[in-house]
Design an enzyme around this catalytic site. Sequence first.
Site, PDB file in Angstrom:
ATOM      1  N   LYS A 259       0.859  -1.179   0.000  1.00 59.78           N
ATOM      2  CA  LYS A 259       0.000   0.000   0.000  1.00 59.78           C
ATOM      3  C   LYS A 259       0.899   1.235   0.000  1.00 59.78           C
ATOM      4  CE  LYS A 259      -3.677  -2.299   2.615  1.00 59.78           C
ATOM      5  NZ  LYS A 259      -4.692  -2.354   1.559  1.00 59.78           N
TER       6      LYS A 259
ATOM      7  N   ARG B  68      -9.390 -12.563   1.700  1.00 54.34           N
ATOM      8  CA  ARG B  68     -10.121 -13.719   1.174  1.00 54.34           C
ATOM      9  C   ARG B  68      -9.321 -15.009   1.343  1.00 54.34           C
ATOM     10  NH1 ARG B  68     -10.363 -10.613  -4.348  1.00 54.34           N
ATOM     11  NH2 ARG B  68     -10.505  -9.021  -2.730  1.00 54.34           N
TER      12      ARG B  68
END
Length: 527
Positions: free
Chosen positions: A305, A380
């Site tokens: 990020k 996920r």
Amino acid sequence: MKVQAQNGSAWIMEMATLGMLMLALIWAQSAQAVSQWSDYLNTEHRFEHRHIDGADVIVMVVPETSGAIMLPKMWQDETKNAVSAALEVAEFSGKQGQMVELLAPPGFYAKRLWVVGMGSELNRFDAEQLGATIAAKVTDKMSTVVVHARALSPSQIAAMAHGMDLRNYRFDRYKQTPKARPSYVTHWHGQDGEAAEAAYLATKPLAHGVFVARDIINLPGSDGYPAAIAELAERAVAPYGIKARVYGPEQVKAMGMGALYGVSQGSQHKAHLLVLEWHGGDKGEQPIAFVGKGNTFDTGGYNLKTSGDSIVRMQTDKAGGGAVIGAMMALAGEQVDFNVVGVVPLSHNLISGTATLPGDVLVAGDGTRIEVVNTDAEGRLILADGIWYARDKLNARAIADIATLTGSKVRALGTDYAAVFSDHPELLEAMKAAGDETGELVWQLPLGPYKGIIDSWLADIQNVGSPGAQAGARLLQHFAKDTPWIHLDIAGNAYATSAKGIHPAGGNGYGVRLLAEWAKRYAEKTQ
């Protein structure tokens, strides 16, 4: 507590007083729970009706009317005249959320008077919001608040008191000199003080669950790593009779949960799996399962990020896990009569020489090979093994997973709604009703067709695709297989920079109330 919907109303609650008193007794008997409660709030609610001279503020809750507001007969004429004039000037009609504040009205027996409108109807969430509005206005110089609430039912009074509690939470452990927490007593003058008190005490486990979830969200990444969150959860759930098991990194690896293990392999804080069980139903009854994303800090891994604004709040990536822990506390505290389990995969997504690389293939618990196209799509991966565990090891009859999963969800729905995905109408119906009841609203997004959205040439599936929110949901659906399953993407919902309504600034515990309400509604329909 039995919650029903009737004639389109989201809040018609039939509360058996005996049941409420039993719940209150259970709470009062738990010295640990009482001690933990005092760690969060310095406020107190009392429900006996007695006159109090010199209160800091009198709050008068009144219903909407087209005529003049009825004022108490025992008030002096000069007080009634002054208040009536103020209400007329403010064009006060009792609409929900209207408030008129008067300082030291002539002849009045309290320092302040707040006249608050409840509207023509007051559902549970609106009552909680009304309580939060009052709590937000009480200053640190006030010690006594009296609420005249004869227009409210005991359950509405309890909801207002619950809303005040939720707003009064503070996370101040990192401040050198914390600002004094709210510290006052609220006296409730209603029609049935005993019933109101019982109903309020029944909300305490729910509030406590929200508080714990907020703590989990707010803990910085270096303090709230997987083992620390597991330990915090074990302590929090202990007073409620919840069975807690924690699997460490080597056990996670030995069980074949390579997707969960792989996300943390670059960190000194390796993966853990937290499993919580409440046995309120028959032995052998299949449980309802929650699975919550507990990524305790997310750098994005090698897909780093790069925005300072995005990475600085990545301790909130464990909000789904916090919601599961809090919901388990709420349901166990309410002594629900069905079995429910919570599964929280805990990870720490950092970069090092041992971290998972883009293009690596991880093997999940069910044997599925997952190509990691993007290491920042890690939630996920850990949820995949959590869902597999709930389905395969706990034999869940239905699974709800919850996660701060995708930026796509925020772009699609913003922060007022959580996205919900499912092919099971009965799960969706219960979730939408639960959202309306609690104010944690959900909006269904489609799962399909999106054929081939997560196909991989290298492995069985890959961990990204487009549209992004649907790709995450479709991957999770793969691991639920034929078990009824519903997915909540709460990206953007779990944290706010400023206080609003029942939430103070910071982590808000979003999902605790929603999951607890959903499980009760779904269990009632399927038992």
